[in-house]
Design an enzyme around this catalytic site. Sequence first.
Site, mmCIF file in Angstrom:
data_model
loop_
_atom_site.group_PDB
_atom_site.id
_atom_site.type_symbol
_atom_site.label_atom_id
_atom_site.label_comp_id
_atom_site.label_asym_id
_atom_site.label_seq_id
_atom_site.Cartn_x
_atom_site.Cartn_y
_atom_site.Cartn_z
ATOM 1 N NE ARG A 27 -4.110 -1.618 -0.152
ATOM 2 C CZ ARG A 27 -5.327 -1.653 0.387
ATOM 3 N NH1 ARG A 27 -5.735 -0.691 1.163
ATOM 4 N NH2 ARG A 27 -6.141 -2.649 0.125
ATOM 5 N NE ARG A 31 -7.055 5.278 2.008
ATOM 6 C CZ ARG A 31 -7.969 4.436 2.494
ATOM 7 N NH1 ARG A 31 -9.212 4.849 2.673
ATOM 8 N NH2 ARG A 31 -7.648 3.214 2.827
ATOM 9 N NE ARG A 40 -9.664 7.501 -3.144
ATOM 10 C CZ ARG A 40 -10.926 7.838 -2.956
ATOM 11 N NH1 ARG A 40 -11.310 9.095 -3.119
ATOM 12 N NH2 ARG A 40 -11.820 6.921 -2.616
ATOM 13 C CG ASP A 77 -8.580 -3.231 -4.935
ATOM 14 O OD1 ASP A 77 -8.131 -2.473 -4.060
ATOM 15 O OD2 ASP A 77 -9.220 -4.268 -4.671
ATOM 16 C CE1 TYR A 154 -13.608 -7.626 0.279
ATOM 17 C CE2 TYR A 154 -11.699 -8.914 -0.362
ATOM 18 C CZ TYR A 154 -12.276 -7.938 0.421
ATOM 19 O OH TYR A 154 -11.528 -7.275 1.363
#
Length: 348
Positions: A27, A31, A40, A77, A154
């Site tokens: 990651r 962010r 973004r 992703d 998922y």
Amino acid sequence: MGNLQNDLIIRAAKGLKVERTPVWVMRQAGRVLAPYRAVRQQAGNFINLVKTPELAAEVTIQPVDILGVDAAILFSDILVVPEAMGLPYTMDEGRGPWFENTIRSEKDLLQLSSAPVTDHLAYVTDAIGLIKRDLNGRVPLIGFAGAPWTIFCYMVEGRGSKTFSLSRAMLQRDPNLAHDLLSRIADATIQYLKAQVEAGVDMLQLFDSWAGILNSEVYNVFIMPYMHRICEAMKDTVPLTVFAKGAFFSLKELSDLRCNTIGLDWHTSASWARQVVGEDKTLQGNLDPAVLYGSFEQIKTQTHAMLDAFGEQRHIANLGHGVYPDIDAEHLKCFIESVKEYQYKLDQ
Ligand code: CP3
């Protein structure tokens, strides 16, 4: 290693000698970096960012410039695979991923697309082309995919979960359906990883983020055959890392996979992992991401202790999971510099 100026991570993965331990961070493109947040915002939302190759390329390269990591990881992703299989998702700030449709029965399987997933993933291979051009050999590019069990979770739940009990229930109640879905995911993943290699990635990582919710019996018997299928299919391509978070209970079985590197979370000690895995594989990890909430001094001390524990060779420094988004970027940079400086000290 072709035209790479810094191939430390590739050599470490292959068990070749390195002058210092290479470092990157799960990651790292995200962010935690202010310039990521700006791009973004420009994209409007996360999925647009993932699907716009120019912007995905830009945020992939940001950590190389800002943090000085030894590898870039493709900005994308793991959920692009279930989407390409026919289950679209949304990603809302604070809520995480959400799928409108899920797979809970044989009938639900019929909604899945029969076209190759790569038909829907050209935006990823386009991004890889741009990233390779713009990196211009500075560092290797890591491609990735979710492992079958994590993607299954998922597709069955439709969102994250604390217990993933619907997914675990399917393994108990309807093992044939579960195998059918896991098998389709494994095949789609192989197509996708091969397309990434063709487009130019230098390394691959398979993320089994929810492995730790299973037990060794289920993981070894039910899930491991699909991990083997993927590793066997990729064995003659580029170095592959398998990161099964929380799956210390299957570390021995994971070390039998045809991959180069085993990723470790911070619950697993370096010495125990080395004993279980043996000498033939590289280990990656595993600083507790929460250490980065500490002072610069604490980060440096604990990073150096981690490097002492793993030793100089056959180790790729990383956190034990993705960096938390509220970590100060300067603290993350301190981790990376602590790895680089430690080796520098050894050379004196
Ligand atoms: O820097 C990198 O590591 C590359 C990019 C990357 C992302 N996701 C970007 C992302 C990678 C390798 C992933 C993998 C991923 N995605 C995993 C496996 C690794 C892990 O963390 O265990 C999983 C389980 C996912 C699914 C996912 N994506 C969740 C649960 C979430 C929401 C939680 C969160 O962190 O917000 C995402 C969103 C996501 N993927 C973000 C990023 C940068 C945050 C989205 C945003 O910018 O708002």
